[in-house]
Design a protein around this motif. Structure first.
Motif, PDB file in Angstrom:
ATOM      1  N   GLU A   1      -6.397 -14.279   7.832  1.00  0.00           N
ATOM      2  CA  GLU A   1      -5.904 -13.402   8.896  1.00  0.00           C
ATOM      3  C   GLU A   1      -6.801 -12.176   8.974  1.00  0.00           C
ATOM      4  OE1 GLU A   1      -2.570 -10.856   6.370  1.00  0.00           O
ATOM      5  OE2 GLU A   1      -1.920 -12.465   7.689  1.00  0.00           O
ATOM      6  N   ARG A   2      -6.690 -11.488  10.067  1.00  0.00           N
ATOM      7  CA  ARG A   2      -7.474 -10.272  10.247  1.00  0.00           C
ATOM      8  C   ARG A   2      -6.779  -9.099   9.564  1.00  0.00           C
ATOM      9  NH1 ARG A   2     -11.427 -11.482  13.843  1.00  0.00           N
ATOM     10  NH2 ARG A   2     -11.001 -13.223  15.266  1.00  0.00           N
ATOM     11  N   GLU A   3      -7.584  -8.237   8.980  1.00  0.00           N
ATOM     12  CA  GLU A   3      -7.038  -7.049   8.331  1.00  0.00           C
ATOM     13  C   GLU A   3      -6.552  -6.089   9.403  1.00  0.00           C
ATOM     14  OE1 GLU A   3      -8.303  -4.274   4.522  1.00  0.00           O
ATOM     15  OE2 GLU A   3      -9.847  -4.966   5.907  1.00  0.00           O
ATOM     16  N   SER A   4      -5.283  -5.732   9.329  1.00  0.00           N
ATOM     17  CA  SER A   4      -4.683  -4.930  10.397  1.00  0.00           C
ATOM     18  C   SER A   4      -4.221  -3.568   9.927  1.00  0.00           C
ATOM     19  CB  SER A   4      -3.483  -5.678  10.997  1.00  0.00           C
ATOM     20  OG  SER A   4      -2.530  -5.956  10.003  1.00  0.00           O
ATOM     21  N   ASP A   5      -4.488  -3.223   8.683  1.00  0.00           N
ATOM     22  CA  ASP A   5      -4.010  -1.947   8.156  1.00  0.00           C
ATOM     23  C   ASP A   5      -5.178  -1.199   7.549  1.00  0.00           C
ATOM     24  OD1 ASP A   5      -1.088  -0.719   7.505  1.00  0.00           O
ATOM     25  OD2 ASP A   5      -2.523  -0.135   5.968  1.00  0.00           O
ATOM     26  N   ASP A   6      -4.992   0.114   7.381  1.00  0.00           N
ATOM     27  CA  ASP A   6      -6.051   0.931   6.800  1.00  0.00           C
ATOM     28  C   ASP A   6      -6.053   0.872   5.282  1.00  0.00           C
ATOM     29  OD1 ASP A   6      -3.802   2.323   6.171  1.00  0.00           O
ATOM     30  OD2 ASP A   6      -4.361   4.182   7.194  1.00  0.00           O
ATOM     31  N   GLY A   7      -5.173   0.081   4.704  1.00  0.00           N
ATOM     32  CA  GLY A   7      -5.138  -0.062   3.263  1.00  0.00           C
ATOM     33  C   GLY A   7      -4.200   0.888   2.566  1.00  0.00           C
ATOM     34  N   THR A   8      -3.553   1.803   3.293  1.00  0.00           N
ATOM     35  CA  THR A   8      -2.616   2.734   2.684  1.00  0.00           C
ATOM     36  C   THR A   8      -1.272   2.040   2.481  1.00  0.00           C
ATOM     37  OG1 THR A   8      -3.694   4.589   3.787  1.00  0.00           O
ATOM     38  CG2 THR A   8      -1.471   4.958   2.905  1.00  0.00           C
ATOM     39  N   CYS A   9      -0.810   2.002   1.251  1.00  0.00           N
ATOM     40  CA  CYS A   9       0.430   1.299   0.944  1.00  0.00           C
ATOM     41  C   CYS A   9       1.614   2.194   1.281  1.00  0.00           C
ATOM     42  CB  CYS A   9       0.459   0.899  -0.533  1.00  0.00           C
ATOM     43  SG  CYS A   9       1.824  -0.180  -0.941  1.00  0.00           S
ATOM     44  N   SER A  10       2.316   1.867   2.348  1.00  0.00           N
ATOM     45  CA  SER A  10       3.435   2.682   2.805  1.00  0.00           C
ATOM     46  C   SER A  10       4.662   2.535   1.929  1.00  0.00           C
ATOM     47  CB  SER A  10       3.800   2.301   4.247  1.00  0.00           C
ATOM     48  OG  SER A  10       4.121   0.920   4.316  1.00  0.00           O
ATOM     49  N   CYS A  11       4.669   1.508   1.058  1.00  0.00           N
ATOM     50  CA  CYS A  11       5.864   1.307   0.240  1.00  0.00           C
ATOM     51  C   CYS A  11       5.981   2.324  -0.881  1.00  0.00           C
ATOM     52  CB  CYS A  11       5.911  -0.112  -0.316  1.00  0.00           C
ATOM     53  SG  CYS A  11       4.365  -0.779  -0.868  1.00  0.00           S
ATOM     54  N   ILE A  12       4.948   3.119  -1.158  1.00  0.00           N
ATOM     55  CA  ILE A  12       5.038   4.129  -2.215  1.00  0.00           C
ATOM     56  C   ILE A  12       6.089   5.164  -1.862  1.00  0.00           C
ATOM     57  CG2 ILE A  12       3.800   5.920  -3.472  1.00  0.00           C
ATOM     58  CD1 ILE A  12       1.254   4.380  -3.049  1.00  0.00           C
ATOM     59  N   ASN A  13       6.034   5.667  -0.650  1.00  0.00           N
ATOM     60  CA  ASN A  13       6.982   6.700  -0.240  1.00  0.00           C
ATOM     61  C   ASN A  13       8.410   6.181  -0.209  1.00  0.00           C
ATOM     62  OD1 ASN A  13       4.870   8.515   0.108  1.00  0.00           O
ATOM     63  ND2 ASN A  13       4.536   7.876   2.231  1.00  0.00           N
ATOM     64  N   SER A  14       8.584   4.955   0.246  1.00  0.00           N
ATOM     65  CA  SER A  14       9.932   4.409   0.350  1.00  0.00           C
ATOM     66  C   SER A  14      10.553   4.174  -1.013  1.00  0.00           C
ATOM     67  CB  SER A  14       9.908   3.094   1.136  1.00  0.00           C
ATOM     68  OG  SER A  14       9.152   2.124   0.443  1.00  0.00           O
TER      69      SER A  14
ATOM     70  N   GLY B   1     -13.721  -7.975   8.838  1.00  0.00           N
ATOM     71  CA  GLY B   1     -12.323  -7.578   8.815  1.00  0.00           C
ATOM     72  C   GLY B   1     -11.362  -8.748   8.647  1.00  0.00           C
ATOM     73  N   ILE B   2     -11.780  -9.759   7.898  1.00  0.00           N
ATOM     74  CA  ILE B   2     -10.967 -10.965   7.724  1.00  0.00           C
ATOM     75  C   ILE B   2     -10.618 -11.140   6.251  1.00  0.00           C
ATOM     76  CG2 ILE B   2     -10.953 -13.489   7.923  1.00  0.00           C
ATOM     77  CD1 ILE B   2     -12.793 -13.177  10.352  1.00  0.00           C
ATOM     78  N   LEU B   3      -9.353 -11.423   5.970  1.00  0.00           N
ATOM     79  CA  LEU B   3      -8.890 -11.769   4.630  1.00  0.00           C
ATOM     80  C   LEU B   3      -8.798 -13.289   4.542  1.00  0.00           C
ATOM     81  CD1 LEU B   3      -7.403  -8.970   5.534  1.00  0.00           C
ATOM     82  CD2 LEU B   3      -5.962  -9.386   3.554  1.00  0.00           C
ATOM     83  N   HIS B   4      -9.413 -13.862   3.536  1.00  0.00           N
ATOM     84  CA  HIS B   4      -9.343 -15.312   3.379  1.00  0.00           C
ATOM     85  C   HIS B   4      -7.956 -15.732   2.896  1.00  0.00           C
ATOM     86  CE1 HIS B   4      -9.868 -19.280   1.510  1.00  0.00           C
ATOM     87  NE2 HIS B   4     -10.899 -19.453   2.324  1.00  0.00           N
ATOM     88  N   ARG B   5      -7.410 -15.038   1.926  1.00  0.00           N
ATOM     89  CA  ARG B   5      -6.048 -15.168   1.414  1.00  0.00           C
ATOM     90  C   ARG B   5      -5.834 -16.390   0.519  1.00  0.00           C
ATOM     91  NH1 ARG B   5      -2.725 -11.446   3.096  1.00  0.00           N
ATOM     92  NH2 ARG B   5      -1.217 -12.495   1.784  1.00  0.00           N
TER      93      ARG B   5
END
Length: 473
Positions: A276-289, A247-251
């Protein structure tokens, strides 16, 4: 824990608001190697992601003669060092109390924004149980020695190299804590750097990691044939699979953060300073906004490439850490739900570099130019869709950016000056098919590291020793 009576302390970084609290035990003992001699209270340190090679290939002239047998397998020898670098090393050793009791710095291997990395001889290697040394643990498995060789090596003191990462005092305690904690969690893979230990003296923190012999990417990226590229990419994706499984992103995936030894066909992923550690389920919330603003933006835009005069959209803030030219589209569009797929995109850019023989391939000075560079390849239509996926709009009046863009195969043909008499080979076409799956603009359709390792491009090569096999030896 005392450091031979000195004021230097071994770290278990426990971050508070404005300082690093020193605790007696870093909790690395038993995972990366406990001490053979319990009376010795000093330890090694972590490994610096030897990221940004400074190009000055200067090393240190050791006064002690070392035979070939004394060099560790991961050593590339001891060479001359520039006077300026030697002065820097001397100042570093002088400022960090009693460091020379345990390590002899013989060169500088890298320098980045937040740290510098030095190559050093571990003077007290034989006094430790070095569980972090995977090459030593598996040496009998890979190349069994004769009885004479074993006796010869037992009589001579082994020279083992480590990498000392000097973290600049300008780094925040939170950043230092995060990097050391992630390195502790990432032990056990032969393709990912491990933390040996860490120390603090006054306001200076250093980490000690294994040293890995490697070649500068610029010296070989144009020379590798497709089978060699397959080995490189499989080694890289093996490392990413291990990191992402935790659950880690190298970035910050880029060639200088993947130390590759061409002679062994093996690389090691380093530099977790931005991870950093991945903290989201991968769903992009910015689509709705974005849906509520897209129509209004088009109505207010009077011309192609224009922008709303009174844009009511809220400003977006998202992690955009990484190196220019290797940032995924969702990073450029400031998606706040970034996933491990951003590392896969960066790995795809490395593969594109191999195939096009151009480094760096993308070389924009800022994120806006980076989007334009990307649009030049993928076209307006696909970039509009990608932007909308992350709550943004994309419009440009640049005439050289076409609606449909260009295929990656065509890009490679142009970059390598191919013609009808010198077409792409079947191996190159297979590589391009794999490349398209890693450079997918929609992160939801992009391959994961685990899926990438199942693709024919990476499976149709000689088998390799897996991380699981290494761990059980």
């Amino acid at each position: 824990m005392p450091y031979n009576g000195a004021e230097v302390q071994q770290l278990d970084v426990s971050v508070s608001d404005d300082y690093i609290e020193v605790i007696d035990d870093i909790n690395v003992k038993g995972r990366h190697g406990g001490r053979r001699n319990a009376q010795d209270s000093a330890s090694d340190s972590d490994h610096k992601s030897q990221s940004d090679q400074d190009g000055s290939d200067c090393n240190h002239n050791d006064s002690t003669y070392l035979s070939d047998d004394q060099y560790s397998e991961e050593s590339d020898g001891v060479e001359d060092i520039c006077p300026e670098v030697q002065e820097e090393i001397d100042q570093f050793m002088k400022s960090f109390h009693k460091l020379d009791f345990h390590y002899k710095i013989v060169g500088k291997t890298g320098e980045g924004t937040f740290s510098s990395v030095y190559k050093a001889i571990d003077l007290r290697y034989d006094r430790y149980i070095n569980d972090w040394d995977l090459d030593e643990r598996t040496s009998e498995f890979h190349s069994p020695r004769s009885k004479r060789q074993r006796l010869h090596h037992s009589k001579e003191k082994r020279v083992k190299y480590v990498a000392i990462k000097k973290i600049y005092v300008t780094s925040s305690p939170q950043r230092i804590h995060n990097e050391l904690e992630l390195l502790k969690d990432l032990s056990g893979s032969k393709n990912v750097v491990s933390l040996i230990t860490a120390f603090r003296h006054l306001d200076q923190v250093i980490a000690i990691m294994p040293y890995f012999r490697h070649v500068d990417f610029r010296d070989y990226f144009r020379k590798l044939e497709i089978p060699d590229i397959q080995l490189y990419m499989r080694s890289l994706f093996t490392a990413l699979k291990f990191v992402h499984a935790k659950g880690i992103l190298h970035r910050d995936i880029k060639p200088t953060n993947f130390l590759y030894d061409c002679s062994k066909g093996r690389g090691v992923l380093v530099d977790f300073g931005l991870a950093e550690r991945e903290s989201d389920d991968g769903t992009c919330s910015c689509i709705n906004s974005a849906n509520g603003f897209r129509k209004e933006s088009k109505q207010n835009s009077s011309a192609l490439g224009g922008y709303p005069k009174n844009d009511q959209r809220p400003s977006k803030r998202a992690n955009r850490a990484g190196t220019r030219g290797f940032r995924a589209p969702e990073v450029l569009f400031k998606c706040n739900a970034q996933t491990t797929k951003i590392d896969v995109w960066s790995a795809g850019v490395i593969l594109l570099t191999f195939l096009s023989k151009r480094f760096p391939f993308f070389n924009s000075p800022d994120d806006i130019d980076a989007v334009i560079e990307m649009a030049t390849v993928f076209g307006r239509v696909r970039m509009r869709v990608c932007a909308a996926l992350h709550g943004a709009t994309f419009e440009t009046a640049i005439p050289t950016i076409t609606e449909k863009g260009h295929s990656l195969g065509r890009i490679v043909e142009w970059a390598t000056a191919r013609n009808k008499d010198n077409p792409l080979t079947s191996q190159e076409k297979a590589a391009l098919e794999f490349l398209e799956a890693t450079l997918e603009l929609d992160h939801r359709k992009r391959l994961s590291a685990s899926q990438a390792l199942q693709q024919p491009f990476l499976t149709q090569i000689d088998p390799d020793v897996s991380d699981d096999e290494v761990e059980t030896i």
